[in-house]
Motif scaffolding. Structure first.
Motif, PDB file in Angstrom:
ATOM      1  N   ALA A   1       4.939  20.039  21.641  1.00  0.00           N
ATOM      2  CA  ALA A   1       3.759  20.342  22.458  1.00  0.00           C
ATOM      3  C   ALA A   1       4.068  21.451  23.462  1.00  0.00           C
ATOM      4  N   ILE A   2       5.305  21.500  23.950  1.00  0.00           N
ATOM      5  CA  ILE A   2       5.704  22.575  24.859  1.00  0.00           C
ATOM      6  C   ILE A   2       5.719  23.904  24.111  1.00  0.00           C
ATOM      7  N   PHE A   3       6.258  23.919  22.908  1.00  0.00           N
ATOM      8  CA  PHE A   3       6.234  25.139  22.093  1.00  0.00           C
ATOM      9  C   PHE A   3       4.800  25.549  21.752  1.00  0.00           C
ATOM     10  N   ALA A   4       3.933  24.565  21.619  1.00  0.00           N
ATOM     11  CA  ALA A   4       2.545  24.841  21.226  1.00  0.00           C
ATOM     12  C   ALA A   4       1.782  25.614  22.292  1.00  0.00           C
ATOM     13  N   GLN A   5       2.339  25.735  23.488  1.00  0.00           N
ATOM     14  CA  GLN A   5       1.668  26.513  24.533  1.00  0.00           C
ATOM     15  C   GLN A   5       1.384  27.942  24.090  1.00  0.00           C
ATOM     16  N   PHE A   6       2.308  28.512  23.314  1.00  0.00           N
ATOM     17  CA  PHE A   6       2.111  29.889  22.870  1.00  0.00           C
ATOM     18  C   PHE A   6       0.908  29.999  21.936  1.00  0.00           C
TER      19      PHE A   6
ATOM     20  N   LEU B   1      -4.526  30.237  12.833  1.00  0.00           N
ATOM     21  CA  LEU B   1      -4.487  28.781  12.935  1.00  0.00           C
ATOM     22  C   LEU B   1      -3.654  28.179  11.818  1.00  0.00           C
ATOM     23  N   TRP B   2      -3.887  28.605  10.590  1.00  0.00           N
ATOM     24  CA  TRP B   2      -3.216  27.978   9.451  1.00  0.00           C
ATOM     25  C   TRP B   2      -1.772  28.443   9.310  1.00  0.00           C
ATOM     26  N   ILE B   3      -1.478  29.647   9.754  1.00  0.00           N
ATOM     27  CA  ILE B   3      -0.081  30.108   9.751  1.00  0.00           C
ATOM     28  C   ILE B   3       0.736  29.293  10.749  1.00  0.00           C
ATOM     29  N   THR B   4       0.201  29.125  11.963  1.00  0.00           N
ATOM     30  CA  THR B   4       0.919  28.334  12.964  1.00  0.00           C
ATOM     31  C   THR B   4       0.984  26.859  12.562  1.00  0.00           C
TER      32      THR B   4
ATOM     33  N   ILE C   1      -5.517  21.354  18.827  1.00  0.00           N
ATOM     34  CA  ILE C   1      -5.193  19.982  18.424  1.00  0.00           C
ATOM     35  C   ILE C   1      -4.843  19.922  16.946  1.00  0.00           C
ATOM     36  N   ILE C   2      -5.565  20.671  16.139  1.00  0.00           N
ATOM     37  CA  ILE C   2      -5.287  20.698  14.697  1.00  0.00           C
ATOM     38  C   ILE C   2      -3.867  21.193  14.443  1.00  0.00           C
ATOM     39  N   VAL C   3      -3.466  22.247  15.163  1.00  0.00           N
ATOM     40  CA  VAL C   3      -2.112  22.781  14.985  1.00  0.00           C
ATOM     41  C   VAL C   3      -1.072  21.743  15.381  1.00  0.00           C
ATOM     42  N   LEU C   4      -1.242  21.115  16.539  1.00  0.00           N
ATOM     43  CA  LEU C   4      -0.252  20.133  16.999  1.00  0.00           C
ATOM     44  C   LEU C   4      -0.241  18.885  16.125  1.00  0.00           C
TER      45      LEU C   4
END
Length: 276
Positions: free
Chosen positions: A63-68, A19-22, A113-116
């Motif tokens: 958000a599209i990249f966040a799919q991964f 989570l924190w790396i992404t 959500i936190i990542v985005l």
């Protein structure tokens, strides 16, 4: 029980280095796109880097990249207990399938959500860097970032979480989930290129899964001044688009519920033992 499961899953994800790396990678990439003119996400053109158009554009693309990242979180929810052998133990408790399945899903969604959220945060912080050309900046308006996240980021995140959660439930495979994501993106890109004509603009705006077509349909003739000062309006076309894909997301979650079983692997193992 639902709340306990969701909070447990979120705490688990918060302890995960993934989570924190992404989060750091998304933050860094977005920050660099703000402070270095040679790096662009989307097509900002001559818009202010902290203007409403650029903010929505950047959040929508990220958000599209966040799919991964989403696949990693929501697929892990389904697979983790079976890989550790903890699934049959849960089956013996009083926890219901709904509380377990959607509690875990909710916790994983909040982690996504936190990542985005690193994207609007990076854009806001980047806009205050002293070396930026003042002509590329507009006034700092917090609502622009919240609005962009709500209309261009969160719906995409929820849709993708639902689709790939259902896929992971059906395949019980992380690899299968990622293959499904790649196929989804390839189909999206191919269809987008085939229908990239003026006569198909309304159809694309209505059916494009990320909702960006409906958002940018109303702004394609905007001047730079309008892009730098006005929020993209929520049109009927955008609402219809989100309603269609919201329905798809609900169908996916419903399918996941009926496909999921605490004893799926145990039952298959028993069948193999009986045959042998």
């Amino acid at each position: 029980m639902f709340g306990h499961v969701a909070s447990f899953e979120l705490r688990y994800q918060l302890k995960s280095p993934v989570l924190w790396i992404t989060f750091g990678l998304f933050f860094l990439l977005t920050f660099l796109s703000v402070v270095i003119s040679e790096i662009q996400i989307g097509s900002g053109g001559n818009s202010h880097v902290n203007g409403p158009y650029a903010i929505v554009n950047t959040i929508g693309v990220m958000a599209i990249f966040a799919q991964f990242v989403v696949v990693a979180f929501v697929a892990n929810v389904v697979l983790r207990d079976w890989e550790t052998g903890f699934g049959p133990i849960l089956h013996a408790t009083r926890i219901t399938k709904f509380d377990y399945l959607f509690g875990r899903f909710t916790g994983a969604v909040f982690a996504s959500i936190i990542v985005l959220a690193s994207v609007p945060l990076a854009m806001a912080i980047g806009s205050f860097m002293p070396w930026l050309d003042k002509e590329t900046l507009g006034p700092f308006v917090p609502w622009y970032y919240i609005y962009g996240f709500l209309v261009a980021g969160l719906p995409t995140l929820l849709l993708c979480s639902s689709l790939f959660f259902a896929l992971a439930t059906a395949t019980r495979s992380m690899m299968g989930s990622y293959i499904g994501l790649v196929v989804f993106l390839v189909v999206y890109l191919v269809v987008s290129s085939l229908f990239a004509r003026p006569e198909y603009e309304d159809l694309v705006a209505l059916l494009e899964p990320y909702g960006l077509g409906a958002l940018f349909e109303t702004t394609k003739y905007w001047t730079a001044a309008e892009r730098n000062s006005e929020l993209m309006p929520i049109t009927l076309q955008y609402i219809e688009n989100r309603a269609i894909w919201g329905g798809v997301a609900l169908l996916a979650l419903t399918g996941a519920y009926f496909l999921f079983s605490f004893s799926t692997k145990a039952a298959s193992k028993q069948k193999k033992e009986r045959k042998s």
